[in-house]
Structure formats: structure tokens, C-alpha cells
Design a protein around this motif. Structure first.
Motif, PDB file in Angstrom:
ATOM      1  N   VAL A   1       0.640  -1.268  -0.036  1.00  0.00           N
ATOM      2  CA  VAL A   1       0.032   0.078  -0.091  1.00  0.00           C
ATOM      3  C   VAL A   1       0.883   1.130   0.140  1.00  0.00           C
ATOM      4  O   VAL A   1       0.645   2.176  -0.673  1.00  0.00           O
ATOM      5  N   ALA A   2       1.917   1.328   0.672  1.00  0.00           N
ATOM      6  CA  ALA A   2       2.592   2.507   0.956  1.00  0.00           C
ATOM      7  C   ALA A   2       3.262   2.751  -0.405  1.00  0.00           C
ATOM      8  O   ALA A   2       3.646   4.160  -0.576  1.00  0.00           O
ATOM      9  N   ASP A   3       3.636   1.965  -1.221  1.00  0.00           N
ATOM     10  CA  ASP A   3       4.426   2.334  -2.527  1.00  0.00           C
ATOM     11  C   ASP A   3       3.248   2.913  -3.413  1.00  0.00           C
ATOM     12  O   ASP A   3       3.728   3.757  -4.213  1.00  0.00           O
ATOM     13  N   ILE A   4       2.002   2.529  -3.487  1.00  0.00           N
ATOM     14  CA  ILE A   4       0.923   3.111  -4.224  1.00  0.00           C
ATOM     15  C   ILE A   4       0.914   4.752  -3.550  1.00  0.00           C
ATOM     16  O   ILE A   4       1.008   5.570  -4.275  1.00  0.00           O
ATOM     17  N   VAL A   5       0.900   5.016  -2.312  1.00  0.00           N
ATOM     18  CA  VAL A   5       0.758   6.198  -1.803  1.00  0.00           C
ATOM     19  C   VAL A   5       1.849   7.084  -2.087  1.00  0.00           C
ATOM     20  O   VAL A   5       1.626   8.287  -2.274  1.00  0.00           O
TER      21      VAL A   5
END
Length: 254
Positions: A226-230
Motif C-alpha cells: 500500500v505504501a508504494d502506491i501512496v
């Protein structure tokens, strides 16, 4: 120098789970990260230590969302933390991640549970944006963490699903209103992620395998997924994306 060098990011619920993953990822890209927490100061401090140990910049800021004066108190803490860092009271990236779940289907959900869920998942983000507009610089980014529960039926957590759906409605409205300032507003919808919040589900015998089976990749999500998308949505690379809800469930329920 990372993609976010010189920028200030606020991650609500940044002490654990997905929030910690997001805070660490944004810091790795060069942002000064305010790691928000409600009651778990120890967890927020640990996130800050992880960031600073890796050469990043971060500080913790307290604010119990869902209580009277919550947003004002959070921003007072943010401004104080920025002063200590020698930075002005500005904001470039706001990640509305703080959240929790109170399970319950239609027969058992209680009014007080509904009110708490809406207060944290919908009302707090609304007023965090409202009171943060004077700090938010042009070209800023607002990223709301929603849930795949808005896309598929999740009757065992009906109030939680409703609160996240409200957050997605807010995302679209803000994207339209803040576009002239070149501010993008998007949502990210994780599926089952292996965090403390849903430990009860995946820690039971056979629980992780059962939840992994929902994804086409055959595993549960990780905070870094999720963090990579954010991080993409927080960067200049996402400048032409706004008002969207990006599914981050690993193809669950396809």
C-alpha cells in the motif's frame, strides 16, 4: 535526493501497520514526516526511530481523532513539531490513514459504534482538510486510505464499510474543489493486509491461508504494498491523477 525532498507530510495513524509503512516510505523519498498517533505514543516513537535510523526526518504528533477539538489539537502539535525542526507551518502531503474496525452486521451494530467509525473515518478527514487548507501548499497531495469493503459486500462490518464509502465520496468532492490549486485528491483501497488491526482474522489456524486465497496472487497484502502506491500518489508523477480510488487489494474478489 528523493521525489519528496523539501516536502512536509502528515500521516495519521502512522505508528503501526499500513500507516507505519506509509510514513517510512515517504520519509525514504525525502519528506519530513509527521507521524500522528492517538494513544500509542510508543508505536509512533518507534516509527520515528525507524525513519531517523535510516537517515530520514520525522517527528511524532498526538491527536485523539473523534474527540472534541481533535483536529485543532493535532495541528497545534504539527506546527510545534515543525518549529522544532526549523520548518514553517506548511503541509504538502496529507495521508488520512488513521482507522479501526468494529465488526457487526445489521442485527447487532450499535449506534455508538456507527458514530465512532464515522467520526474517525469520515468526519476527521473532512475537517483535517478544512483546517489544513491554509497550510497546504499549491501542488499538494491528499491521499485517503479507504477499503475494498466499499467495492464488495462486507455485511459483517456494515458500519465500517459505510464510513469508508463516505471517505471515498469526500475524495471525489475535494478533487473537484481543489483542482484549481493543482492539489490532487485520491483514495487507496487495501484488501486484507497483515497488520495488527486484523490480527484476529489471520492469526487463527488457517486464517492467513483463507484470506490469502481471496487475492489472485495467493497471499495477504503487506503494508509496503500500500505504501508504494501512496508514494506514487504523493509524487509529481501522479500529477494527472485525481478523484480516483485505486484498488490495492491484490486482485481480491475478482
Amino acid at each position: 535526493m528523493g521525489n519528496l525532498a523539501g516536502r512536509v507530510a502528515l500521516v495519521t495513524g502512522g505508528g503501526r501497520g499500513i500507516g507505519r509503512g506509509i510514513a517510512c516510505r515517504l520519509a525514504a523519498e525525502g519528506a519530513l514526516v509527521a507521524v500522528h498517533y492517538g494513544r500509542r505514543e510508543d508505536a509512533a516513537r518507534e516509527t520515528v526511530e525507524l525513519i531517523t535510523a535510516g537517515g530520514g526526518r520525522a517527528f511524532a504528533v498526538r491527536g485523539v481523532l473523534g474527540e472534541p477539538g481533535d483536529v485543532s489539537a493535532l495541528y497545534e502539535g504539527l506546527d510545534a513539531g515543525l518549529r522544532e525542526q526549523g520548518e514553517p507551518a506548511v503541509l504538502d502531503v496529507l495521508v488520512n490513514n488513521a482507522g479501526f474496525n468494529i465488526a457487526g452486521g445489521i442485527a447487532v451494530v450499535r449506534p455508538q459504534d456507527f458514530d465512532r467509525l464515522m467520526a474517525v473515518h469520515a468526519r476527521a478527514p473532512l475537517f483535517l482538510v478544512q483546517q489544513g487548507l491554509e497550510r497546504l501548499r499549491g501542488g499538494g497531495r491528499i491521499i485517503n486510505i479507504s477499503s475494498a469493503a466499499t467495492r464488495v459486500a462486507f455485511p459483517e462490518s456494515v458500519a465500517y464499510s459505510m464510513a469508508k464509502a463516505a471517505l471515498e465520496a469526500l475524495t471525489r468532492a475535494l478533487a473537484r474543489e481543489l483542482g484549481p490549486r493543482q492539489v490532487t485528491v485520491n483514495a487507496v483501497s487495501p484488501g486484507f493486509v497483515k497488520t495488527d488491526m486484523n490480527r484476529r482474522r489471520w492469526s487463527e489456524p488457517g486464517g492467513e491461508a483463507a484470506h490469502a486465497a481471496y487475492s489472485v496472487f495467493g497471499r495477504m497484502g503487506r503494508p509496503g504494498d500500500v505504501a508504494d502506491i501512496v508514494a506514487f500518489l504523493a509524487s509529481d508523477d501522479s500529477r494527472w491523477v485525481t478523484g480516483q480510488c485505486i484498488d490495492a487489494s491484490g486482485g481480491s474478489f475478482l
